[in-house]
Design an enzyme around this catalytic site. Structure first.
Site, PDB file in Angstrom:
ATOM      1  N   LYS A  14       0.821  -1.213   0.000  1.00  0.00           N
ATOM      2  CA  LYS A  14       0.000   0.000   0.000  1.00  0.00           C
ATOM      3  C   LYS A  14       0.856   1.264   0.000  1.00  0.00           C
ATOM      4  CE  LYS A  14      -2.227  -1.116   3.848  1.00  0.00           C
ATOM      5  NZ  LYS A  14      -1.785  -2.458   4.244  1.00  0.00           N
ATOM      6  N   ARG A 128      11.517  -6.679   4.783  1.00  0.00           N
ATOM      7  CA  ARG A 128      11.450  -5.245   5.071  1.00  0.00           C
ATOM      8  C   ARG A 128      12.031  -4.954   6.456  1.00  0.00           C
ATOM      9  NH1 ARG A 128       5.582  -2.449   4.885  1.00  0.00           N
ATOM     10  NH2 ARG A 128       5.397  -3.033   7.041  1.00  0.00           N
TER      11      ARG A 128
HETATM   12  P1  ADP Z   1       1.264  -2.349   7.992  1.00  0.00           P
HETATM   13  O1  ADP Z   1       0.223  -2.070   6.956  1.00  0.00           O
HETATM   14  O2  ADP Z   1       2.550  -2.747   7.424  1.00  0.00           O
HETATM   15  O3  ADP Z   1       0.791  -3.239   9.093  1.00  0.00           O
HETATM   16  P2  ADP Z   1       0.990   0.298   9.202  1.00  0.00           P
HETATM   17  O4  ADP Z   1       2.132   1.211   9.143  1.00  0.00           O
HETATM   18  O5  ADP Z   1      -0.223   0.635   8.420  1.00  0.00           O
HETATM   19  O6  ADP Z   1       1.627  -1.051   8.753  1.00  0.00           O
HETATM   20  O7  ADP Z   1       0.525   0.068  10.722  1.00  0.00           O
HETATM   21  C1  ADP Z   1       1.411  -0.281  11.765  1.00  0.00           C
HETATM   22  C2  ADP Z   1       0.634  -0.452  13.083  1.00  0.00           C
HETATM   23  O8  ADP Z   1       0.009   0.795  13.430  1.00  0.00           O
HETATM   24  C3  ADP Z   1      -0.522  -1.441  13.048  1.00  0.00           C
HETATM   25  O9  ADP Z   1      -0.107  -2.759  13.294  1.00  0.00           O
HETATM   26  C4  ADP Z   1      -1.425  -0.887  14.155  1.00  0.00           C
HETATM   27  O10 ADP Z   1      -0.936  -1.239  15.442  1.00  0.00           O
HETATM   28  C5  ADP Z   1      -1.270   0.615  14.020  1.00  0.00           C
HETATM   29  N1  ADP Z   1      -2.314   1.195  13.133  1.00  0.00           N
HETATM   30  C6  ADP Z   1      -2.084   1.801  11.929  1.00  0.00           C
HETATM   31  N2  ADP Z   1      -3.249   2.218  11.382  1.00  0.00           N
HETATM   32  C7  ADP Z   1      -4.228   1.848  12.240  1.00  0.00           C
HETATM   33  C8  ADP Z   1      -5.647   1.967  12.240  1.00  0.00           C
HETATM   34  N3  ADP Z   1      -6.297   2.561  11.225  1.00  0.00           N
HETATM   35  N4  ADP Z   1      -6.335   1.475  13.292  1.00  0.00           N
HETATM   36  C9  ADP Z   1      -5.711   0.904  14.308  1.00  0.00           C
HETATM   37  N5  ADP Z   1      -4.386   0.743  14.383  1.00  0.00           N
HETATM   38  C10 ADP Z   1      -3.640   1.198  13.367  1.00  0.00           C
END
Ligand code: ADP
Length: 190
Positions: A14, A128
């Site tokens: 993404k 990664r």
């Molecule tokens: P990935 O898609 O690689 O898991 P992200 O950077 O999107 O990584 O998210 C990392 C962490 O941040 C998630 O595992 C969660 O703990 C938190 N997080 C991110 N976005 C959200 C969301 N919309 N709701 C709840 N927790 C979130």
């Protein structure tokens, strides 16, 4: 306005595709993961609380991320549109996002989902983790937990957009450019 939700499990690509989409369509990129990591880097109270959950691969509470998105929408009033990356991650977040869009006289244009099988995801995330420095990418148990959270809480969000006729999915395995071409075709048709 063009408001896209980019959807898919952790490691689906993404972030990579978002970078290309913001350039092509001049959108503002809102990644809740990035916003949370910047809160952590700045040592804020919110960041400290979120870090405890993120390091275990658990979602942070809905109110926290909904509040963050609401602030970002307010501080980007002149935007052409937004790309939501890593949000909404629960049905409650999707409902809140619809309400926020309505309050700004706009709507989500569509959701594009990147399809990647879980074995490939595990491999990508571990790879990664070698250079991202993200603690949640370094440990196979935490990666498994994130994929579990995705299957339990996030996967149902696809149905939310399917019910609105706004769901599109593409194969997330292939070259970055091939996948981008497929996403662009969908976006151009919205
Ligand atoms: P990935 O898609 O690689 O898991 P992200 O950077 O999107 O990584 O998210 C990392 C962490 O941040 C998630 O595992 C969660 O703990 C938190 N997080 C991110 N976005 C959200 C969301 N919309 N709701 C709840 N927790 C979130």
């Amino acid at each position: 306005m063009l408001n896209l939700v980019l959807f898919g499990p952790p490691g689906a690509g993404k972030g990579t595709q978002s970078q290309k989409l913001i350039e092509k369509y001049q959108l503002v990129h809102l990644s809740t993961g990035d916003i949370l990591r910047s809160e952590i880097a700045n040592g804020t109270e919110l960041g400290l609380e979120a870090k405890k959950l993120m390091d275990q691969g658990i979602l942070v509470p809905d109110e926290v991320v909904i509040g963050m998105i609401s602030n970002k929408l307010d501080s980007n009033k002149e935007a052409n549109g937004f790309i939501f990356d890593g949000f909404p991650r629960t049905v409650a977040q999707a409902e809140a996002l619809d309400a926020l869009m309505i309050s700004k006289n706009t709507a989500i244009s569509g959701m594009v989902a990147l399809d990647v099988d879980s074995e490939e995801l595990q491999n990508r995330l571990l790879l990664r983790g070698k250079d991202s420095g993200r603690p949640d990418d370094a440990n196979p148990d935490i990666i498994r937990r994130r994929i579990e959270e995705y299957n339990n809480k996030t996967a149902p969000v696809a149905n939310f957009y399917k019910a609105q006729g706004k769901y599109y999915s593409i194969d997330g395995i292939g070259s970055i450019d091939e996948i981008f071409t497929e996403i662009s075709k969908i976006v151009d048709g919205l």
